[in-house]
Design a protein around this motif. Structure first.
Motif, mmCIF file in Angstrom:
data_model
loop_
_atom_site.group_PDB
_atom_site.id
_atom_site.type_symbol
_atom_site.label_atom_id
_atom_site.label_comp_id
_atom_site.label_asym_id
_atom_site.label_seq_id
_atom_site.Cartn_x
_atom_site.Cartn_y
_atom_site.Cartn_z
ATOM 1 N N ARG A 48 -13.650 23.792 -9.745
ATOM 2 C CA ARG A 48 -15.017 23.441 -10.125
ATOM 3 C C ARG A 48 -15.126 23.087 -11.609
ATOM 4 N N SER A 49 -14.360 23.792 -12.445
ATOM 5 C CA SER A 49 -14.462 23.576 -13.889
ATOM 6 C C SER A 49 -13.945 22.209 -14.321
ATOM 7 N N LEU A 50 -13.157 21.543 -13.447
ATOM 8 C CA LEU A 50 -12.554 20.264 -13.815
ATOM 9 C C LEU A 50 -13.160 19.076 -13.077
ATOM 10 N N ARG A 51 -14.082 19.317 -12.188
ATOM 11 C CA ARG A 51 -14.635 18.221 -11.415
ATOM 12 C C ARG A 51 -15.399 17.263 -12.315
ATOM 13 N N GLY A 52 -15.152 15.997 -12.101
ATOM 14 C CA GLY A 52 -15.805 14.976 -12.917
ATOM 15 C C GLY A 52 -15.024 14.599 -14.148
ATOM 16 N N ARG A 53 -13.899 15.313 -14.412
ATOM 17 C CA ARG A 53 -13.086 14.990 -15.590
ATOM 18 C C ARG A 53 -11.948 14.057 -15.208
ATOM 19 N N SER A 54 -11.492 13.327 -16.189
ATOM 20 C CA SER A 54 -10.338 12.447 -15.999
ATOM 21 C C SER A 54 -9.110 13.130 -16.565
ATOM 22 N N GLY A 55 -7.979 12.966 -15.877
ATOM 23 C CA GLY A 55 -6.743 13.578 -16.352
ATOM 24 C C GLY A 55 -5.841 12.631 -17.099
ATOM 25 N N GLY A 56 -6.308 11.462 -17.431
ATOM 26 C CA GLY A 56 -5.471 10.474 -18.110
ATOM 27 C C GLY A 56 -6.019 9.097 -17.829
ATOM 28 N N SER A 57 -5.688 8.145 -18.662
ATOM 29 C CA SER A 57 -6.242 6.814 -18.510
ATOM 30 C C SER A 57 -5.535 6.039 -17.429
ATOM 31 N N ARG A 115 0.859 -1.188 0.000
ATOM 32 C CA ARG A 115 0.000 0.000 0.000
ATOM 33 C C ARG A 115 0.896 1.239 0.000
ATOM 34 N N PHE A 116 0.668 2.140 -0.949
ATOM 35 C CA PHE A 116 1.447 3.364 -1.054
ATOM 36 C C PHE A 116 0.531 4.576 -0.936
ATOM 37 N N ALA A 117 1.095 5.659 -0.428
ATOM 38 C CA ALA A 117 0.361 6.921 -0.364
ATOM 39 C C ALA A 117 1.107 7.977 -1.166
ATOM 40 N N ILE A 118 0.365 8.797 -1.885
ATOM 41 C CA ILE A 118 0.916 9.935 -2.615
ATOM 42 C C ILE A 118 0.332 11.196 -2.006
ATOM 43 N N ALA A 119 1.188 12.131 -1.601
ATOM 44 C CA ALA A 119 0.740 13.392 -1.011
ATOM 45 C C ALA A 119 1.133 14.538 -1.940
ATOM 46 N N SER A 120 0.137 15.254 -2.444
ATOM 47 C CA SER A 120 0.429 16.334 -3.398
ATOM 48 C C SER A 120 -0.695 17.353 -3.437
ATOM 49 N N ARG A 121 -0.322 18.616 -3.564
ATOM 50 C CA ARG A 121 -1.304 19.700 -3.668
ATOM 51 C C ARG A 121 -1.928 19.755 -5.053
ATOM 52 N N ILE A 122 -1.434 18.934 -5.972
ATOM 53 C CA ILE A 122 -1.983 18.936 -7.332
ATOM 54 C C ILE A 122 -1.983 17.510 -7.862
ATOM 55 N N TYR A 123 -3.059 17.164 -8.556
ATOM 56 C CA TYR A 123 -3.181 15.813 -9.097
ATOM 57 C C TYR A 123 -4.154 15.868 -10.262
ATOM 58 N N ARG A 124 -4.168 14.804 -11.064
ATOM 59 C CA ARG A 124 -5.111 14.795 -12.173
ATOM 60 C C ARG A 124 -6.539 14.921 -11.645
ATOM 61 N N PRO A 125 -7.413 15.636 -12.316
ATOM 62 C CA PRO A 125 -7.318 16.088 -13.707
ATOM 63 C C PRO A 125 -6.731 17.479 -13.911
ATOM 64 N N GLU A 126 -6.124 18.112 -12.883
ATOM 65 C CA GLU A 126 -5.565 19.439 -13.106
ATOM 66 C C GLU A 126 -4.433 19.357 -14.127
ATOM 67 N N PRO A 127 -4.442 20.245 -15.123
ATOM 68 C CA PRO A 127 -3.450 20.175 -16.204
ATOM 69 C C PRO A 127 -2.106 20.762 -15.799
ATOM 70 N N ALA A 128 -1.188 19.908 -15.401
ATOM 71 C CA ALA A 128 0.155 20.342 -15.024
ATOM 72 C C ALA A 128 1.086 19.150 -15.153
ATOM 73 N N ALA A 129 2.359 19.437 -15.341
ATOM 74 C CA ALA A 129 3.341 18.360 -15.478
ATOM 75 C C ALA A 129 3.349 17.471 -14.239
ATOM 76 N N ALA A 130 3.225 18.093 -13.047
ATOM 77 C CA ALA A 130 3.233 17.299 -11.813
ATOM 78 C C ALA A 130 2.042 16.352 -11.763
ATOM 79 N N SER A 131 0.889 16.800 -12.238
ATOM 80 C CA SER A 131 -0.298 15.938 -12.236
ATOM 81 C C SER A 131 -0.084 14.721 -13.118
ATOM 82 N N LEU A 132 0.433 14.939 -14.304
ATOM 83 C CA LEU A 132 0.671 13.835 -15.227
ATOM 84 C C LEU A 132 1.719 12.881 -14.664
ATOM 85 N N PHE A 133 2.759 13.456 -14.065
ATOM 86 C CA PHE A 133 3.831 12.642 -13.494
ATOM 87 C C PHE A 133 3.313 11.763 -12.355
#
Length: 407
Positions: free
Chosen positions: A48-57, A6-24
């Motif tokens: 709010r504008s991104l809620r419900g969207r996917s940031g990658g498969s 079990r792993f945990a990821i802690a980040s202030r940004i994650y998909r679907p927000e469009p940023a290199a860190a989110s994709l990474f």
């Protein structure tokens, strides 16, 4: 029975927000899921504008799981989590969230350094190892964004604290490793590189537009303002083209003012960040993408990762600046029409733009570039390298509670 970590990821940004860190970070989660592990992501509520969207498969197996736990935070005027109060609004709740989350084998944490410091304290209390991702050096960036030596010294201390407590670190290039060592941090580091999320960025043939595209963050360190001057010089011989900035940045008003002064305001556009799936078609149809790194910004060791997404979309890159991106572009250009690296100079950039406009890359060549980028520089491949680091750290801490389940 199959052993599952079990792993945990802690980040202030994650998909679907469009940023290199989110994709990474999404690629790291996908790589862990691919190997059958469980992932708990502690992040923020999306805009709010991104809620419900996917940031990658998702790339994981059906037996694996990713649970994303969000929490509301403060955002700046551009709806981005950036600034001391914004970071604090994530870091304080994160401390309590980490205290009570089901025990992970390892925590993977993304900057800012304040988040890394919180993770160090809580992980020490719970005797959980963590891995810190040092994509760049935040205290170096702060030194160019503020005149306050007190702020820089404080952030430097916090950043060292976050790095020194980690069981391991990952980074994008050898240049960052060298800079970390200069700061007196000897934590083991692995260069994982970077890449493009090829589940999103790929080539689809589209009519070419008279468009040059800058996609991603732009700050004083990037020095993207020079592109306004370069575009004005290019426009003297090639009218009718557009220069478009997509993403978050500082100094936008100054860049607008400069575009008006040079008479190209009507051809220069600034838009907010958009999901990667919406950016891809624009890259498919742009003559070239643009990227910069100011030689005087104190970030000469940084790699301009936006180049990967552009190339995976079949769009050649014009890079102006210094650092490892120059070596990458020069080496790749020896066998593929990936674009070119030039010195950080308005005339040099304008000349590269003229060459791209006069000899636009045909569809078959754009396809070839995209296939090469997908094969050699996919984000999932980077995620797998990070996964290997996390698994090594987990294996070196046998006292951690493990659990098993049927596949």
């Amino acid at each position: 029975m199959t052993s599952v970590e079990r792993f945990a990821i802690a980040s202030r940004i994650y998909r679907p927000e469009p940023a290199a860190a989110s994709l990474f970070l999404g690629s790291v989660s996908d790589a862990l899921a691919e190997a059958g592990h469980d992932i708990e992501v502690l992040t923020v509520t999306p805009p709010r504008s991104l809620r419900g969207r996917s940031g990658g498969s998702r790339q994981g197996s059906p037996s694996s799981s990713e649970r994303v736990r969000t929490f509301p935070v403060l955002r700046d005027k551009s709806d981005y989590v950036r600034g001391y109060l914004q970071y604090l609004s994530f870091d304080v709740p994160l401390a309590f969230r980490l205290l009570f989350v089901r025990r992970p084998s390892v925590v993977f944490v993304e900057p800012p350094p304040t988040t890394g410091a919180v993770v160090r304290v809580i992980c020490a209390l719970r005797r959980i190892p963590y891995v810190y991702d040092a994509a760049d050096i935040w205290s170096d960036a702060a030194g160019h964004a503020t005149d306050s030596s007190l702020v820089v010294r404080a952030l430097r201390w916090v950043e060292r604290f976050a790095m020194r407590g980690a069981a391991a670190m990952t980074t994008i290039s050898e240049g960052v490793v060298g800079r970390v060592r200069e700061l007196g941090v000897d934590t083991p580091m692995t260069v994982t590189g970077f890449g493009a999320d090829t589940s999103v960025f790929s080539y689809e043939e589209r009519p070419l537009e008279k468009l040059f595209l800058y996609a991603g963050t732009f700050t004083e360190l990037h020095g993207a303002g020079i592109l306004i001057d370069a575009f004005a010089r290019f426009n003297e011989t090639h009218p009718g083209y557009r220069l478009k900035f997509v993403g978050h940045g500082t100094g936008v008003e100054a860049m607008r003012t400069e575009a008006a002064r040079l008479g190209v305001a009507s051809s220069v556009e600034f838009t907010e960040s958009i999901p990667a799936a919406e950016l891809r078609p624009q890259l498919n149809g742009a003559v070239a993408s643009l990227a910069t790194l100011d030689p005087d910004g104190g970030y000469a060791y940084a790699f301009t990762s936006k180049a990967y997404s552009s190339l995976a979309s079949g769009c050649p890159v014009i890079f102006a600046g210094v650092g490892p991106t120059v070596d990458f572009m020069d080496e790749a250009a020896g066998s593929l029409p990936v674009g070119r690296a030039v010195v950080y100079d308005a005339d040099a950039i304008a000349e590269a733009m003229r060459a791209a406009a006069d000899h636009p890359l045909p569809a078959d060549e754009r396809q070839r570039v995209a296939e090469w980028a997908a094969e050699e520089h996919s984000m999932l491949a980077t995620g797998r390298k990070v996964r290997d680091v996390l698994l090594r750290v987990a294996a070196s801490a046998p006292a951690l509670r493990r659990y098993s389940r049927k596949p």
